[in-house]
Design a protein around this motif. Sequence first.
Motif, mmCIF file in Angstrom:
data_model
loop_
_atom_site.group_PDB
_atom_site.id
_atom_site.type_symbol
_atom_site.label_atom_id
_atom_site.label_comp_id
_atom_site.label_asym_id
_atom_site.label_seq_id
_atom_site.Cartn_x
_atom_site.Cartn_y
_atom_site.Cartn_z
ATOM 1 N N HIS A 119 0.804 -1.225 0.000
ATOM 2 C CA HIS A 119 0.000 0.000 0.000
ATOM 3 C C HIS A 119 0.841 1.281 0.000
ATOM 4 C CE1 HIS A 119 -2.846 -3.032 1.634
ATOM 5 N NE2 HIS A 119 -3.588 -2.480 0.689
ATOM 6 N N THR A 120 2.131 1.162 -0.208
ATOM 7 C CA THR A 120 2.993 2.342 -0.192
ATOM 8 C C THR A 120 2.985 3.049 -1.541
ATOM 9 O OG1 THR A 120 4.978 1.141 -0.879
ATOM 10 C CG2 THR A 120 4.555 1.298 1.503
ATOM 11 N N THR A 121 3.338 4.310 -1.518
ATOM 12 C CA THR A 121 3.483 5.089 -2.745
ATOM 13 C C THR A 121 4.583 4.494 -3.607
ATOM 14 O OG1 THR A 121 2.840 7.060 -1.516
ATOM 15 C CG2 THR A 121 3.892 7.412 -3.643
ATOM 16 N N ALA A 122 5.656 4.048 -2.974
ATOM 17 C CA ALA A 122 6.778 3.453 -3.711
ATOM 18 C C ALA A 122 6.311 2.231 -4.491
ATOM 19 C CB ALA A 122 7.906 3.083 -2.758
ATOM 20 N N ALA A 123 5.478 1.398 -3.872
ATOM 21 C CA ALA A 123 4.973 0.203 -4.552
ATOM 22 C C ALA A 123 4.066 0.584 -5.717
ATOM 23 C CB ALA A 123 4.227 -0.687 -3.563
ATOM 24 N N ALA A 124 3.330 1.662 -5.565
ATOM 25 C CA ALA A 124 2.458 2.111 -6.657
ATOM 26 C C ALA A 124 3.273 2.635 -7.836
ATOM 27 C CB ALA A 124 1.502 3.188 -6.147
ATOM 28 N N GLU A 125 4.395 3.307 -7.523
ATOM 29 C CA GLU A 125 5.236 3.867 -8.583
ATOM 30 C C GLU A 125 6.047 2.796 -9.301
ATOM 31 O OE1 GLU A 125 7.575 6.773 -6.516
ATOM 32 O OE2 GLU A 125 5.908 8.187 -6.372
#
Length: 124
Positions: free
Chosen positions: A83-89
Amino acid sequence: NSTMSDYALCLTGLPKDATNESDLRDWLQEQFTRGFDREDTTCEVYGVSIGYDYTSRCADVDGMISRLVEQVEVNNGLYTEIHTTAAAEEPSRCLADMIHEDRIRAHAWFAENGNDRLYSSGEA
């Protein structure tokens, strides 16, 4: 009650390549020793903190800080890494690997002869 600000100075106008804290501390100590040429006055420089000009790397620094904060939040159970921003990017990369690469890049900014070296803002 005394605080650090009671014993701190802000220096400006330093050369942009003045990034060695130890050398700058020694130079300042020498200047103060010469300036306070009295037996009843002593001044000891305990440390120096360099101000770096990272304006060209603001986005990089912001991203690095965000990833570090997200790692702390994941470690503390606030949410999962997915659920992190890094994982989304970059879904194919884990946060720990990204932070490891960030550290390598940031470390290169402080290498004295590096091509990607950070320079002083002229303040310490």
